[in-house]
Design an enzyme around this catalytic site. Structure first.
Site, PDB file in Angstrom:
ATOM      1  N   ASP A  87       0.873  -1.143   0.000  1.00  0.00           N
ATOM      2  CA  ASP A  87       0.000   0.000   0.000  1.00  0.00           C
ATOM      3  C   ASP A  87       0.930   1.218   0.000  1.00  0.00           C
ATOM      4  O   ASP A  87       1.360   1.656   1.058  1.00  0.00           O
ATOM      5  CB  ASP A  87      -0.836  -0.099   1.294  1.00  0.00           C
ATOM      6  CG  ASP A  87      -1.837   1.007   1.403  1.00  0.00           C
ATOM      7  OD1 ASP A  87      -2.091   1.683   0.403  1.00  0.00           O
ATOM      8  OD2 ASP A  87      -2.356   1.191   2.524  1.00  0.00           O
ATOM      9  N   LYS A 145       6.152   6.522 -18.778  1.00  0.00           N
ATOM     10  CA  LYS A 145       5.478   7.773 -19.067  1.00  0.00           C
ATOM     11  C   LYS A 145       4.047   7.739 -18.524  1.00  0.00           C
ATOM     12  O   LYS A 145       3.541   6.643 -18.303  1.00  0.00           O
ATOM     13  CB  LYS A 145       5.476   8.032 -20.569  1.00  0.00           C
ATOM     14  CG  LYS A 145       4.623   7.027 -21.355  1.00  0.00           C
ATOM     15  CD  LYS A 145       4.475   7.445 -22.768  1.00  0.00           C
ATOM     16  CE  LYS A 145       3.336   8.394 -22.932  1.00  0.00           C
ATOM     17  NZ  LYS A 145       2.035   7.717 -23.185  1.00  0.00           N
ATOM     18  N   HIS A 175       8.727   3.888 -25.144  1.00  0.00           N
ATOM     19  CA  HIS A 175       8.825   2.587 -25.803  1.00  0.00           C
ATOM     20  C   HIS A 175       9.043   2.701 -27.314  1.00  0.00           C
ATOM     21  O   HIS A 175       9.503   1.765 -27.944  1.00  0.00           O
ATOM     22  CB  HIS A 175       7.635   1.679 -25.447  1.00  0.00           C
ATOM     23  CG  HIS A 175       6.382   1.970 -26.209  1.00  0.00           C
ATOM     24  ND1 HIS A 175       5.538   3.002 -25.873  1.00  0.00           N
ATOM     25  CD2 HIS A 175       5.816   1.368 -27.282  1.00  0.00           C
ATOM     26  CE1 HIS A 175       4.520   3.006 -26.720  1.00  0.00           C
ATOM     27  NE2 HIS A 175       4.654   2.025 -27.579  1.00  0.00           N
ATOM     28  N   LYS A 179      11.545   0.366 -30.649  1.00  0.00           N
ATOM     29  CA  LYS A 179      11.037  -0.241 -31.891  1.00  0.00           C
ATOM     30  C   LYS A 179      12.188  -0.434 -32.870  1.00  0.00           C
ATOM     31  O   LYS A 179      13.056   0.420 -33.006  1.00  0.00           O
ATOM     32  CB  LYS A 179       9.938   0.649 -32.494  1.00  0.00           C
ATOM     33  CG  LYS A 179       8.664   0.655 -31.626  1.00  0.00           C
ATOM     34  CD  LYS A 179       7.536   1.405 -32.306  1.00  0.00           C
ATOM     35  CE  LYS A 179       6.351   1.628 -31.376  1.00  0.00           C
ATOM     36  NZ  LYS A 179       5.380   0.537 -31.358  1.00  0.00           N
ATOM     37  N   ASP A 232       0.150  12.692 -24.587  1.00  0.00           N
ATOM     38  CA  ASP A 232       0.203  11.228 -24.638  1.00  0.00           C
ATOM     39  C   ASP A 232       1.168  10.732 -25.712  1.00  0.00           C
ATOM     40  O   ASP A 232       1.813   9.707 -25.543  1.00  0.00           O
ATOM     41  CB  ASP A 232      -1.217  10.701 -24.921  1.00  0.00           C
ATOM     42  CG  ASP A 232      -1.329   9.194 -24.815  1.00  0.00           C
ATOM     43  OD1 ASP A 232      -0.816   8.634 -23.820  1.00  0.00           O
ATOM     44  OD2 ASP A 232      -1.923   8.560 -25.706  1.00  0.00           O
ATOM     45  N   HIS A 237       6.794  10.275 -27.782  1.00  0.00           N
ATOM     46  CA  HIS A 237       7.088   9.425 -28.942  1.00  0.00           C
ATOM     47  C   HIS A 237       7.443  10.225 -30.207  1.00  0.00           C
ATOM     48  O   HIS A 237       8.461   9.970 -30.847  1.00  0.00           O
ATOM     49  CB  HIS A 237       5.896   8.513 -29.257  1.00  0.00           C
ATOM     50  CG  HIS A 237       5.399   7.714 -28.085  1.00  0.00           C
ATOM     51  ND1 HIS A 237       6.248   7.193 -27.133  1.00  0.00           N
ATOM     52  CD2 HIS A 237       4.153   7.340 -27.703  1.00  0.00           C
ATOM     53  CE1 HIS A 237       5.530   6.520 -26.232  1.00  0.00           C
ATOM     54  NE2 HIS A 237       4.255   6.611 -26.555  1.00  0.00           N
ATOM     55  N   LYS A 337      -6.281   9.184 -32.554  1.00  0.00           N
ATOM     56  CA  LYS A 337      -7.043   7.967 -32.286  1.00  0.00           C
ATOM     57  C   LYS A 337      -8.146   7.873 -33.333  1.00  0.00           C
ATOM     58  O   LYS A 337      -8.579   8.891 -33.879  1.00  0.00           O
ATOM     59  CB  LYS A 337      -7.706   8.044 -30.906  1.00  0.00           C
ATOM     60  CG  LYS A 337      -6.739   8.276 -29.744  1.00  0.00           C
ATOM     61  CD  LYS A 337      -5.963   7.033 -29.401  1.00  0.00           C
ATOM     62  CE  LYS A 337      -5.058   7.265 -28.202  1.00  0.00           C
ATOM     63  NZ  LYS A 337      -4.006   6.254 -28.094  1.00  0.00           N
TER      64      LYS A 337
HETATM   65  C1  BG6 Z   1       1.200   4.881 -25.492  1.00  0.00           C
HETATM   66  C2  BG6 Z   1      -0.003   5.785 -25.386  1.00  0.00           C
HETATM   67  O1  BG6 Z   1       2.332   5.515 -24.984  1.00  0.00           O
HETATM   68  O2  BG6 Z   1       1.429   4.548 -26.848  1.00  0.00           O
HETATM   69  C3  BG6 Z   1      -1.223   5.125 -26.003  1.00  0.00           C
HETATM   70  O3  BG6 Z   1      -0.265   6.086 -24.032  1.00  0.00           O
HETATM   71  C4  BG6 Z   1      -0.909   4.664 -27.415  1.00  0.00           C
HETATM   72  O4  BG6 Z   1      -2.323   6.041 -26.022  1.00  0.00           O
HETATM   73  C5  BG6 Z   1       0.365   3.840 -27.459  1.00  0.00           C
HETATM   74  O5  BG6 Z   1      -2.013   3.890 -27.857  1.00  0.00           O
HETATM   75  C6  BG6 Z   1       0.765   3.528 -28.881  1.00  0.00           C
HETATM   76  O6  BG6 Z   1       1.835   2.618 -28.887  1.00  0.00           O
HETATM   77  P1  BG6 Z   1       2.100   1.684 -30.133  1.00  0.00           P
HETATM   78  O7  BG6 Z   1       3.356   0.951 -29.778  1.00  0.00           O
HETATM   79  O8  BG6 Z   1       0.901   0.808 -30.285  1.00  0.00           O
HETATM   80  O9  BG6 Z   1       2.269   2.607 -31.295  1.00  0.00           O
END
Ligand code: BG6
Length: 483
Positions: A87, A145, A175, A179, A232, A237, A337
């Site tokens: 917790d 993040k 992330h 890639k 986001d 990214h 999106k």
């Molecule tokens: C994340 C976002 O960091 O990356 C998400 O919070 C998004 O909203 C995702 O969908 C996309 O990652 P990828 O690897 O599917 O392009």
């Protein structure tokens, strides 16, 4: 490769990220022999699970996501897994004693604390680790993040974590840097001779960086209302992709040399603020179309608020890197999106030939595709076969990683977790990078929140609002779409 014995402690260890990305990635590493036999994974959550419960959960939820060709290997993997109920910030200290007992006697191992939890927990959790005496010289901390929601909050988190861990122990995950194509971009640029001489404003007309998703935000409104596409996706990214595209060649393939060059790009971004924001940025929000709900009708535990109405699910920005190499070359960024396709790519649009002797040519274009299928395409002009008049046609010189290499393409998190366990921070964001990115983002956020207008609506399943097309269209350009 050296396989260090490690204890990997995951805060938020039973959450979505852990079950969908981290645990599968660790299993792949295990299966391919990259984990030392003693390495353990300790999930922390409020869930009150025993080790056996947690192993059962992973068996039920993860086994179907990964290739299990040898049940003994799967079993060995399950036995690495532990669970501690804790917790964070609460009164009950029993979880901390359980963690302390589990880690006692293993101070010589690499100890990795992976914080897959909301950013407000980062500082308090690190302090609790420190108070419990769990931070060893061989410890590292991984931060997921979002790292804050603006520059001051990011600085605060960096200060709090930095009070306990040295910068060299802090791994800030983006992330996208894990890639394959993203790492290939550096190889393409710096292990080949033919591109770098023309990689500048003399030869390049503009760059487009797109991360388009078909998914909406079902069940994520609580997070997304206060994030939006700019925080986001762009702050992290897309800006990371921009830095790798625009950076100067580093002198060495070395963690600091590469990150030094990246941060210089962020510092060279021309600020967009005040009245310019309306001209250089576009924000949109998807509305219902066909059987797809609009953002405001997505299933969520709470009703939409004013924040929901104002949040952007799509953004497009015309950025510019003000330095000798790039001055005058627009870098168009876009992400959204509920677009018609899932596609992330970097498109480098070259200028037209200086003097054309044929009718009907189009300028060259280099496309680096991150997903769905990793590949590199160079669109060149070719002569259509035929004995009549010369007729030109753009054709792709195309490299598909899937067809060229037989090895499985690892998921981004596999590469990054392997690097964390090896102590290599090259593909992680340094403090100054994150803060430089926020410094550029903040004035855009400020101008948007001062603007009484709502984001432009776009029907779900389309390529964004009209403004996104005008952003390029007014200089005679267009977004790269599949032919
Ligand atoms: C994340 C976002 O960091 O990356 C998400 O919070 C998004 O909203 C995702 O969908 C996309 O990652 P990828 O690897 O599917 O392009």
């Amino acid at each position: 490769a050296v396989r260090h014995r490690a204890d990997l402690v995951v805060l938020g260890g039973t959450g979505d990220l852990s079950m969908r990305k981290l645990i599968p990635a660790l299993y792949h590493s295990d299966r391919e022999g990259r984990l030392a036999p003693e390495t353990r994974v300790i999930a922390m959550s409020r869930g009150g699970l025993t080790d056996a419960d947690f192993r059962g959960k992973v068996d039920a939820e993860v086994r179907g996501q990964v290739p299990v060709d040898d049940p003994a290997v799967w079993q060995r993997f399950l036995e690495r897994l532990h669970h501690v109920s804790v917790d964070v910030g609460g009164e009950n200290r029993s979880g901390w004693s359980a963690l302390t007992r589990l880690l006692a006697g293993h101070e010589q191992r690499d100890r990795v604390f992976y914080l897959a939890s909301p950013p407000r927990t980062f500082g308090p959790f690190c302090r609790e680790l420190q108070d419990a005496g769990l931070v060893t010289p061989r410890s590292r901390v991984v931060l997921e993040k979002p790292l804050g929601h603006d520059l001051p909050s990011a600085q605060r988190i960096n200060d709090e974590v930095g009070a306990i861990f040295d910068e060299r122990q802090i791994f800030r995950i983006d992330h996208y840097l894990g890639k394959e194509t993203v790492q290939n971009l550096l190889v393409l640029r710096f292990a080949n001779a033919f591109l770098e001489p023309i990689w500048n404003s003399l030869w390049i007309d503009h760059v487009q960086i797109t991360a388009a998703e078909t998914v909406g935000t079902p069940g994520r409104r609580g997070y997304y209302d206060h994030a939006g596409a700019l925080r986001d996706m762009v702050q992290n990214h897309l800006l990371q992709l921009l830095t790798l595209t625009a950076m100067e060649p580093p002198a060495r393939n070395d963690r600091e040399a590469i990150r030094d060059e990246k941060v210089k790009v962020l510092q060279a971004l021309r600020p967009i603020s005040g009245g310019e924001v309306g001209r250089f940025t576009v924000r949109g929000q998807y509305t219902a179309a066909g059987d797809m709900p609009g953002y405001l009708d997505e299933p969520a535990s709470t009703a939409p608020t004013e924040a929901s109405r104002r949040v952007e699910t799509f953004t497009a920005i015309r950025a510019e890197v003000k330095n000798w190499r790039w001055a005058g070359v627009p870098f168009y960024l876009r992400t959204g999106k509920r677009m018609p396709y899932r596609r992330s790519e970097i498109v480098v649009q070259f200028k037209d030939v200086p003097h054309s002797i044929y009718p009907g040519g189009t300028p060259n274009r280099l496309v680096l595709r991150l997903q769905p299928e990793e590949g590199i395409e160079l669109h060149i002009m070719a002569k259509e076969p035929g004995a009549g008049e010369v007729s030109l046609k753009p054709v792709p010189l195309s490299l598909s990683f899937g067809k060229t290499f037989t090895a499985r393409v690892p998921e981004a998190y596999e590469r990054l977790l392997t690097d964390v366990l090896a102590g290599n921070p090259t593909l992680f964001m340094r403090r100054d990078e994150v803060e430089a990115a926020w410094r550029w983002i903040d004035p855009i956020l400020d101008a948007w929140s001062a603007d009484p207008a709502l984001p432009e609506p776009y029907p779900a399943g389309t390529t964004g609002p009209a403004g996104a097309h005008e952003l390029l269209g007014r200089s005679g350009r267009a977004w790269h779409e599949e032919e």
